[in-house]
Motif scaffolding. Structure first.
Motif, PDB file in Angstrom:
ATOM      1  N   VAL A 250      -0.754 -29.615  11.386  1.00  0.00           N
ATOM      2  CA  VAL A 250      -0.575 -28.176  11.566  1.00  0.00           C
ATOM      3  C   VAL A 250      -1.053 -27.454  10.316  1.00  0.00           C
ATOM      4  CG1 VAL A 250       1.084 -26.341  11.905  1.00  0.00           C
ATOM      5  CG2 VAL A 250       1.323 -28.505  13.133  1.00  0.00           C
ATOM      6  N   LEU A 251      -1.897 -26.500  10.523  1.00  0.00           N
ATOM      7  CA  LEU A 251      -2.408 -25.707   9.408  1.00  0.00           C
ATOM      8  C   LEU A 251      -1.702 -24.363   9.434  1.00  0.00           C
ATOM      9  CD1 LEU A 251      -4.706 -25.900   7.257  1.00  0.00           C
ATOM     10  CD2 LEU A 251      -6.107 -24.585   8.869  1.00  0.00           C
ATOM     11  N   ASP A 252      -1.027 -24.041   8.353  1.00  0.00           N
ATOM     12  CA  ASP A 252      -0.287 -22.781   8.433  1.00  0.00           C
ATOM     13  C   ASP A 252      -1.200 -21.623   8.085  1.00  0.00           C
ATOM     14  OD1 ASP A 252      -0.468 -22.526   5.735  1.00  0.00           O
ATOM     15  OD2 ASP A 252       1.659 -22.814   5.327  1.00  0.00           O
ATOM     16  N   ARG A 253      -0.607 -20.418   8.054  1.00  0.00           N
ATOM     17  CA  ARG A 253      -1.443 -19.231   7.979  1.00  0.00           C
ATOM     18  C   ARG A 253      -2.190 -19.121   6.654  1.00  0.00           C
ATOM     19  NH1 ARG A 253       2.108 -14.327   8.971  1.00  0.00           N
ATOM     20  NH2 ARG A 253       3.571 -15.686   7.929  1.00  0.00           N
ATOM     21  N   VAL A 254      -1.606 -19.763   5.612  1.00  0.00           N
ATOM     22  CA  VAL A 254      -2.292 -19.666   4.320  1.00  0.00           C
ATOM     23  C   VAL A 254      -3.109 -20.918   4.036  1.00  0.00           C
ATOM     24  CG1 VAL A 254      -0.743 -18.012   3.293  1.00  0.00           C
ATOM     25  CG2 VAL A 254      -0.243 -20.467   3.133  1.00  0.00           C
ATOM     26  N   GLY A 255      -3.252 -21.779   5.034  1.00  0.00           N
ATOM     27  CA  GLY A 255      -4.157 -22.905   4.882  1.00  0.00           C
ATOM     28  C   GLY A 255      -3.521 -24.188   4.434  1.00  0.00           C
ATOM     29  N   ARG A 256      -2.159 -24.243   4.348  1.00  0.00           N
ATOM     30  CA  ARG A 256      -1.521 -25.497   3.943  1.00  0.00           C
ATOM     31  C   ARG A 256      -1.426 -26.423   5.132  1.00  0.00           C
ATOM     32  NH1 ARG A 256       3.449 -22.631   0.985  1.00  0.00           N
ATOM     33  NH2 ARG A 256       3.356 -21.584   2.990  1.00  0.00           N
ATOM     34  N   LEU A 257      -1.546 -27.729   4.858  1.00  0.00           N
ATOM     35  CA  LEU A 257      -1.276 -28.694   5.913  1.00  0.00           C
ATOM     36  C   LEU A 257      -0.596 -29.907   5.302  1.00  0.00           C
ATOM     37  CD1 LEU A 257      -3.434 -31.241   5.703  1.00  0.00           C
ATOM     38  CD2 LEU A 257      -4.965 -29.599   6.768  1.00  0.00           C
ATOM     39  N   GLN A 258       0.113 -30.653   6.163  1.00  0.00           N
ATOM     40  CA  GLN A 258       0.820 -31.849   5.714  1.00  0.00           C
ATOM     41  C   GLN A 258       0.070 -33.049   6.227  1.00  0.00           C
ATOM     42  OE1 GLN A 258       4.826 -31.661   7.176  1.00  0.00           O
ATOM     43  NE2 GLN A 258       5.683 -31.585   5.124  1.00  0.00           N
ATOM     44  N   LEU A 259      -0.154 -34.021   5.316  1.00  0.00           N
ATOM     45  CA  LEU A 259      -0.717 -35.286   5.765  1.00  0.00           C
ATOM     46  C   LEU A 259       0.422 -36.146   6.267  1.00  0.00           C
ATOM     47  CD1 LEU A 259      -3.237 -36.103   2.915  1.00  0.00           C
ATOM     48  CD2 LEU A 259      -3.677 -35.030   5.127  1.00  0.00           C
ATOM     49  N   SER A 260       0.135 -36.942   7.291  1.00  0.00           N
ATOM     50  CA  SER A 260       1.206 -37.780   7.805  1.00  0.00           C
ATOM     51  C   SER A 260       1.488 -38.886   6.799  1.00  0.00           C
ATOM     52  CB  SER A 260       0.809 -38.383   9.153  1.00  0.00           C
ATOM     53  OG  SER A 260       0.005 -39.503   8.947  1.00  0.00           O
ATOM     54  N   ALA A 261       2.703 -39.386   6.845  1.00  0.00           N
ATOM     55  CA  ALA A 261       3.130 -40.395   5.873  1.00  0.00           C
ATOM     56  C   ALA A 261       2.259 -41.642   5.947  1.00  0.00           C
ATOM     57  CB  ALA A 261       4.597 -40.743   6.127  1.00  0.00           C
ATOM     58  N   ASP A 262       1.803 -41.981   7.163  1.00  0.00           N
ATOM     59  CA  ASP A 262       0.960 -43.161   7.326  1.00  0.00           C
ATOM     60  C   ASP A 262      -0.319 -43.035   6.503  1.00  0.00           C
ATOM     61  OD1 ASP A 262       2.841 -43.805   9.093  1.00  0.00           O
ATOM     62  OD2 ASP A 262       1.646 -43.392  10.903  1.00  0.00           O
ATOM     63  N   PHE A 263      -0.936 -41.849   6.631  1.00  0.00           N
ATOM     64  CA  PHE A 263      -2.183 -41.615   5.915  1.00  0.00           C
ATOM     65  C   PHE A 263      -1.965 -41.730   4.419  1.00  0.00           C
ATOM     66  CE2 PHE A 263      -4.432 -38.722   9.281  1.00  0.00           C
ATOM     67  CZ  PHE A 263      -4.172 -39.681  10.247  1.00  0.00           C
ATOM     68  N   VAL A 264      -0.896 -41.104   3.987  1.00  0.00           N
ATOM     69  CA  VAL A 264      -0.604 -41.083   2.548  1.00  0.00           C
ATOM     70  C   VAL A 264      -0.403 -42.503   2.050  1.00  0.00           C
ATOM     71  CG1 VAL A 264       1.036 -40.328   0.791  1.00  0.00           C
ATOM     72  CG2 VAL A 264       0.347 -38.769   2.630  1.00  0.00           C
ATOM     73  N   ALA A 265       0.313 -43.310   2.822  1.00  0.00           N
ATOM     74  CA  ALA A 265       0.610 -44.677   2.400  1.00  0.00           C
ATOM     75  C   ALA A 265      -0.643 -45.543   2.452  1.00  0.00           C
ATOM     76  CB  ALA A 265       1.700 -45.267   3.292  1.00  0.00           C
ATOM     77  N   ALA A 266      -1.411 -45.355   3.507  1.00  0.00           N
ATOM     78  CA  ALA A 266      -2.571 -46.216   3.700  1.00  0.00           C
ATOM     79  C   ALA A 266      -3.549 -46.106   2.536  1.00  0.00           C
ATOM     80  CB  ALA A 266      -3.270 -45.871   5.014  1.00  0.00           C
ATOM     81  N   LEU A 267      -3.799 -44.903   2.082  1.00  0.00           N
ATOM     82  CA  LEU A 267      -4.755 -44.720   0.984  1.00  0.00           C
ATOM     83  C   LEU A 267      -4.066 -44.592  -0.366  1.00  0.00           C
ATOM     84  CD1 LEU A 267      -7.313 -42.290   2.654  1.00  0.00           C
ATOM     85  CD2 LEU A 267      -7.483 -44.760   2.359  1.00  0.00           C
ATOM     86  N   ASP A 268      -2.745 -44.808  -0.350  1.00  0.00           N
ATOM     87  CA  ASP A 268      -1.963 -44.697  -1.578  1.00  0.00           C
ATOM     88  C   ASP A 268      -2.241 -43.365  -2.281  1.00  0.00           C
ATOM     89  OD1 ASP A 268      -0.148 -45.357  -3.482  1.00  0.00           O
ATOM     90  OD2 ASP A 268      -1.572 -46.548  -4.686  1.00  0.00           O
ATOM     91  N   LEU A 269      -2.173 -42.290  -1.497  1.00  0.00           N
ATOM     92  CA  LEU A 269      -2.413 -40.963  -2.070  1.00  0.00           C
ATOM     93  C   LEU A 269      -1.216 -40.578  -2.917  1.00  0.00           C
ATOM     94  CD1 LEU A 269      -3.893 -39.138   1.065  1.00  0.00           C
ATOM     95  CD2 LEU A 269      -5.126 -40.194  -0.843  1.00  0.00           C
ATOM     96  N   ARG A 270      -1.503 -40.118  -4.129  1.00  0.00           N
ATOM     97  CA  ARG A 270      -0.405 -39.734  -5.023  1.00  0.00           C
ATOM     98  C   ARG A 270      -0.824 -38.546  -5.866  1.00  0.00           C
ATOM     99  NH1 ARG A 270       1.486 -45.102  -7.852  1.00  0.00           N
ATOM    100  NH2 ARG A 270      -0.744 -45.198  -7.792  1.00  0.00           N
ATOM    101  N   ASP A 271       0.133 -37.737  -6.174  1.00  0.00           N
ATOM    102  CA  ASP A 271      -0.017 -36.648  -7.149  1.00  0.00           C
ATOM    103  C   ASP A 271      -1.148 -35.668  -6.801  1.00  0.00           C
ATOM    104  OD1 ASP A 271       2.032 -37.792  -8.478  1.00  0.00           O
ATOM    105  OD2 ASP A 271       0.689 -39.005  -9.737  1.00  0.00           O
ATOM    106  N   ARG A 272      -2.373 -36.112  -6.787  1.00  0.00           N
ATOM    107  CA  ARG A 272      -3.447 -35.205  -6.408  1.00  0.00           C
ATOM    108  C   ARG A 272      -4.572 -35.989  -5.726  1.00  0.00           C
ATOM    109  NH1 ARG A 272      -3.927 -34.105 -12.509  1.00  0.00           N
ATOM    110  NH2 ARG A 272      -5.123 -35.902 -13.189  1.00  0.00           N
TER     111      ARG A 272
END
Lengths: 315, 906
Positions: A267-289
């Protein structure tokens, strides 16, 4: 837009987010006590179109109960806007609140005790909101009760009290009670929370049936991801915001076989923020930035392997 | 639908409904009965005070020197006041019926309640005693007859023999009545017998020209006990005085026709008009008004019959007595208010709790109804309707129950109280429907409520302090209804309770920490729950504290009144036994001393002659007349060693200085230590050893000196005959056993008093007995309320507890331990109630004593000091423990059904 089958569900959902039976914009609810603030809703956006059936899914503490309390008029948001069936929930007076409960929305809760009075029969329980609201003429009430019980498939237990019904029957009677006065919106809070799988399916199908039959806009809140499989549109809430949506449709392939397709959207909110799903974050080990790159037809998100932690990313 | 809902819903909350009904029933029964009881108490106070008076003091009486119904007043010159002998004529009837009618009308024009208090008027006119010649054989040395006429002769007497007297010719000269025609009279049998008179005989007066008297009839009183005889001295029987020097002297009354009396009383009529006064049926609330109206009547001299020489100049002792009643009532009311305000507060707390219970039990239903669009008004109406359905019949039943237990008239006040008892719980129920019916998360609700509570509590404590300070600064007052006095104990109790409720968690926390180290789950869990999830809160704690306060303060008030009364009685009687009446001869004294159980006997004599103390006090003429009391000083000091308020210095009276000075104990004598006592011919130097207020057991209201019998015999040359013996017993309480034996020794006519009987008589007066009944009722009500409050507290906590016990049982909790958990819910509050309530039980009577003059209740003297009968104290404590146990048992019955409700509803 109801349930199953058309390829335009995504477009419809987008249209609904711009305006519809349920419209929340930047909804904030802060509980403050003893100097400690708990942000239950942190700028939630949600739109549900007329006659749509939507499931809101979220883990415990994600804010979904708060959302439902706000939508049912029991709680007042701290900021933002919430309009249900044309009623602005932030500007609702006591009289409007009563009218809102009588004719605009119907509720189904998880516990029977909150839905049905234990000492009234199923028929009497359905009659109760009709009597309270007084919208249906007295002479037609008995017929209306019968009609509703038949619609929900519980006409056979009309003269039983809740204590002598199965959990599924109780919840179906509860749905009958909730839609007795023909509300525009039906809110259901974990209606299958206390039921086994088979009964859950019964109740969800009943909800879907009512939705299809009466066209009542239905919002279903649950923590159970399995429920989502019965619904065309599922909205995920995380940390007080809508994070992703899953749209389901049936497609007929080239061999003529029907297959279920579920697509997950962020979901992209009105100011352009979106949340990555936890799976995606874990899979690529996304952290901090992360690194963002704009391609002609997409935005890429890549891990930043070089830098140390410090700022929050991914949102 | 509403009816269906009401019926079905009530069935599910029947436990709460039952409690609510009980509270309403209790309230209605006790309140209406109390109203009747207090009205009755006041009526009895009036009765007690007024009916003990003789009609001479009580009745409204007017006297005159003229005869009513005569136009010119005394001595119309019958036969003409001319030269020579007047010619006897039959005098005209004075028309007293008309005069009595005038009196009746006068009474009827007076405002109520005075006109209802005044009975049928009556009048008599009589002569001064007329000396009669001796009747041979009568045995009388002298006899005199009062000739009297009354307006209702045939109503007071019935004729036994002969005829009623008729008017006969009579003349009046300046010297008085004259004539030869006998004046017809009637007299009672006793009178005729004493005078030696017989029917048909003439008897001559020993007065010049006075016509003879002829006894024409013998009469008997219709009612010998009637009050009218107080106004007609000698009417029933003659007074015979035995004079050893002159023989028997008789004064009798003979009744003649009204027409005759003016002539017979030509030398001075004594007319007496009176209204008998009866206060039966007097509404006690009218007493102050009646006192004012009586004063109005006595300050007025209205005409009874226009032109009649006799006007009504009413006099009565009634007004003063009524004033005393009002004064006594102020004390009684204050005590009653303090005693009753406690149960009232507990009752309010119980109603609040019952209402909360009703709402809690119906919470799920209310939440569903609200969610389905019922308005707040509809929800309030539903709860109120439930309350009314239960409470209206219950309150009506309470009213009827009260009427059965204590029959009496039904007044508007009682109906109003019943209505309040019926409506208040319903209203409280409606008021306790919370705005938000959903379960609350403690961490997400604001602190606004607790701030409001803190403010309210600080306000309460402040008010209590201010009220107490005001009361203590003002001191003892009498007169008027006193809201400050009634409110202060309640305020102090409530303030102490909220402080205790605030302090209790801290104590429990210390306890919890201490118990956490021990290997005892129940104690730790109990303490932890008491701290973190208390079962009750302020309301039940307040109710329990008030219950204990009521019990304790009732015990202290009753003990104080009893101790004060006994002290006062002991002071009045002056010893374990007081024998008065006949002269206590040396033989009788020796007999008394030898008596089993008698430790010591002291005699006190009051000399017939009045002495004079010659002193040097400035500003006086140096001479004070004194009564001289002569006592066996050494014995008196020993007898009165244990008597409160006994004078000091008595034992020194028989050890005077060597110079022949007489040592005395004095009262009301000014001047220095040295003075001179003159008695008859004797004159002796005295030294005032001590100045006292009174000598216990010897009531003397004038200045007096007390001297030792042995010394007085030498110095004053008197040998007094003591008529008072003060007896000390080996066993102070054995007066009853010794009493009769003492009579045998001293004589049958002796009056024997003992402090215990005197105190008992005082304690049985309507005021004190009424206070005792009120205290007992207050304690009983407090007990019932205590049971209900404990039960409600536990039932309210039942759902939470059942959940907890369910978890704990699955972990292997034993039944006994489960009971322990329950005990911990009520135990801490019970201890708080016992400690705080017990302390308040002392504080409240202390406030009462500081603010109210209790001496009218104890019989005078000084304000009684606080006392507590240990038996009462133990009984109260035991009663409270019983109340808690019964309440817990009751809750376990109600709690089981509540648990069933709970599992079904959730």
């Amino acid at each position: 837009m109801t349930g199953t089958g058309t390829g335009t569900a995504v477009a419809d959902a987008r249209a609904a987010a711009g305006g519809g039976e349920i419209l929340c914009r930047g909804l904030v609810r802060v509980f403050a006590t003893d100097g400690i603030e708990v942000q239950a809703l942190q700028g939630l956006d949600l739109g549900v179109g007329p006659s749509e059936l939507v499931a809101v899914v979220g883990a415990s503490g994600s804010g979904k109960s708060t959302l439902l309390n706000v939508l049912s008029g029991m709680d007042t948001p701290t900021a933002g806007s919430a309009v249900v069936a044309g009623t602005d929930l932030l500007a609702m007076g006591a009289h409007q609140r009563v009218r809102f409960r009588r004719t605009t929305v119907g509720f189904v809760w998880q516990q029977t005790a909150r839905n049905l009075l234990p000492y009234l029969t199923a028929a009497e329980n359905v009659l109760l909101p009709l009597e309270v609201a007084g919208a249906v003429p007295r002479s037609r009430r008995a017929a209306r009760v019968r009609e509703l019980l038949e619609l929900l498939g519980v006409a056979d237990v009309a003269d039983r009290r809740p204590g002598r019904m199965s959990g599924g029957q109780q919840q179906r009677v509860a749905i009958a009670v909730a839609v007795a006065n023909g509300p525009r919106v039906l809110l259901a809070d974990e209606p299958t929370g206390e039921l086994d799988e088979a009964a859950s399916v019964d109740v969800l199908e009943a909800l879907r049936g009512v939705n299809a039959e009466t066209g009542v806009t239905t919002l279903l809140v649950t923590h159970d991801p399995a429920v989502a499989e019965h619904v065309a549109r599922t909205v995920q809430i995380r940390d007080g915001r809508t994070s992703t949506e899953v749209l389901r449709r049936e497609e007929v392939d080239e061999h003529g076989a029907t297959r279920h397709v579920a697509e997950e959207f962020a979901v992209l909110d009105r100011v352009g923020r979106l949340q990555l799903s936890a799976d995606f974050v874990a899979a690529l080990d996304l952290r901090d930035r992360v690194r963002l790159a704009l391609e002609p037809d997409r935005v890429e998100v890549r891990p930043d392997r070089a830098g140390p932690g410090g700022t929050e990313g991914g949102r | 639908m509403l009816r269906l809902l009401l019926r079905r819903h009530l069935a599910t909350v029947r436990g709460a409904g039952l409690v609510l009904a009980l509270v309403a029933l209790l309230t209605a029964a006790v309140a209406t009965t109390a109203v009747r009881e207090v009205a009755d108490l006041r009526a009895r106070q009036v009765e007690h005070a007024v009916q003990d008076l003789t009609p001479l003091v009580r009745d409204v009486v007017s006297t005159s020197g003229r005869t009513p119904g005569t136009t010119t007043g005394t001595s119309p010159p019958l036969g003409g006041l001319v030269e020579g002998d007047p010619v006897p004529q039959v005098p005209p009837d004075p028309g007293w019926d008309r005069f009595l009618a005038g009196m009746r009308e006068l009474a009827a024009t007076r405002p109520a309640p005075l006109r209802d208090v005044l009975g049928a008027p009556d009048l008599t006119v009589q002569t001064r005693p007329v000396a009669m010649r001796d009747v041979p054989g009568s045995g009388l040395e002298e006899n005199a007859v009062v000739l009297r006429a009354t307006a209702r002769l045939d109503e007071s007497f019935r004729l036994v023999d002969g005829a009623w007297p008729a008017a006969t010719p009579i003349a009046v000269t300046p010297a008085g009545p004259a004539g030869d025609a006998p004046v017809e009279v009637v007299a009672t049998e006793r009178t005729a017998e004493t005078l030696g008179w017989e029917i048909g005989e003439d008897y001559r007066a020993d007065v010049w020209q006075h016509p003879p008297l002829r006894l024409v009839g013998v009469v008997a009183p219709v009612d010998p006990d009637a009050g009218t005889w107080y106004h007609q001295p000698f009417g029933l029987e003659p007074q015979v005085t035995k004079d050893f020097e002159r023989g028997d002297l008789a004064t009798a009354a003979a009744y003649t026709a009204p027409a005759m009396i003016d002539a017979l009383a030509a030398r001075g009529a004594q007319t007496r008009l009176w209204y008998p006064v009866t206060t039966q049926g007097l509404d006690a609330a009218d007493v102050p008004a009646l006192a004012a109206q009586v004063r109005g009547l006595t300050n007025d001299t209205p005409e009874v019959v226009p032109g009649d020489p006799v006007r009504l100049q009413a006099a009565t002792g009634l007004a003063g007595v009524l004033d005393e009643v009002v004064a006594e009532r102020v004390g009684t009311d204050a005590v009653l208010a303090v005693l009753l305000v406690g149960p009232l507060g507990a009752l309010v707390a119980a109603v609040a709790l019952a209402a909360r219970l009703l709402v809690e039990r119906g919470r799920a239903t209310l939440a569903v109804l609200r969610a389905r669009g019922a308005t707040s008004g509809q929800l309030h109406a539903l709860v109120a309707a439930e309350g009314l359905v239960v409470c209206v019949p219950a309150a009506a039943a309470g009213l009827v129950l009260g009427l059965v237990v204590r029959p009496g008239g039904l007044t508007g006040t009682q109906v109003l109280l019943t209505v309040v008892a019926a409506v208040a719980p319903a209203a409280a129920g409606a008021a306790s429907v919370p705005r938000d019916l959903r379960p609350q998360r403690a961490d997400l609700t604001g602190r606004r409520r607790s701030r409001a509570r803190l403010t309210a509590e600080l306000l309460l404590v402040g008010l209590a302090v201010v009220a107490t300070a005001l009361l203590l600064r003002r001191g003892v007052v009498s007169g008027g209804v006193d809201p400050l006095l009634a409110a202060t104990p309640l305020l102090v109790s409530a303030a102490a309770t909220v402080l205790a409720v605030r302090a209790a968690p801290h104590v429990a926390r210390v306890l919890e920490r201490a118990l956490a180290r021990r290997d005892d789950l129940v104690a730790f869990l109990g303490a932890a729950r008491a701290t973190r999830a208390p079962a009750g809160g302020v309301v039940p704690a307040l109710a329990l504290v008030l219950c204990v306060t009521v019990t304790a303060s009732s015990a202290v008030v009753l003990s104080t009144l009893r101790a004060g009364t006994e002290r006062q009685a002991h002071l009045e009687v002056g010893a374990d036994l007081r024998v008065t009446g006949p002269v206590v001869t040396p033989e009788a004294l020796a007999g008394l001393r030898d008596h089993d159980g008698v430790a010591e006997v002291a005699t006190v004599a009051r000399l017939d002659d009045v002495g004079t103390i010659v002193h040097d006090a400035p500003g006086t003429d140096g001479r004070t007349p004194v009564a001289v009391l002569v006592a066996d000083a050494d014995a008196l000091a020993r007898v009165q060693a244990a008597v409160p308020g006994a004078p000091t210095g008595v034992q020194e009276l028989d050890e005077p200085p060597d110079d022949g000075t007489l040592r005395v104990v004095a009262h009301g004598v000014p001047g220095g230590e040295d003075a001179v006592l003159e008695l008859g011919e004797a004159s002796v130097d005295v030294e005032v050893a001590a100045r006292v207020g009174t000598v216990p057991g010897v009531p003397v209201h004038t200045p007096f000196v007390l001297v030792d019998a042995g010394r007085a015999a030498g110095a004053l040359g008197v040998a007094p005959e003591p008529r008072t013996a003060l007896v000390a017993l080996d066993d102070h309480g054995a007066a009853g056993a010794v009493r009769d034996l003492v009579r045998d020794v001293v004589g049958e006519r002796a009056t024997v008093d003992d402090p215990r009987s005197a105190a008992a008589a005082r304690m049985s007066s309507p005021s004190v007995a009424g206070i005792a009944v009120a205290a007992a009722t207050a304690v009983a009500v407090a007990g019932v309320l205590g049971v209900l409050v404990v039960a409600m507290m536990l039932v309210l906590a039942a759902p939470d507890r059942e959940r907890l016990l369910g978890v704990l049982r699955s972990l292997g909790l034993r039944r006994g331990e489960a009971r322990g958990i329950v005990a911990w819910e009520v135990g801490p509050w019970a201890v708080v109630a016992l400690v705080v309530g017990g302390a308040l039980g002392l504080v409240v009577p202390a406030l009462l004593r500081a603010g109210v003059d209790l001496t009218p209740l104890t019989g005078g003297g000084r304000q009684p000091s606080l006392a507590l009968d240990p038996v009462l104290a133990l009984a109260g404590a035991a009663g409270f423990v019983a109340v808690v146990v019964v309440g817990t048992l009751l809750a376990s019955v109600g709690g089981r059904s509540a648990a069933v409700d709970g599992t079904r509803e959730e």
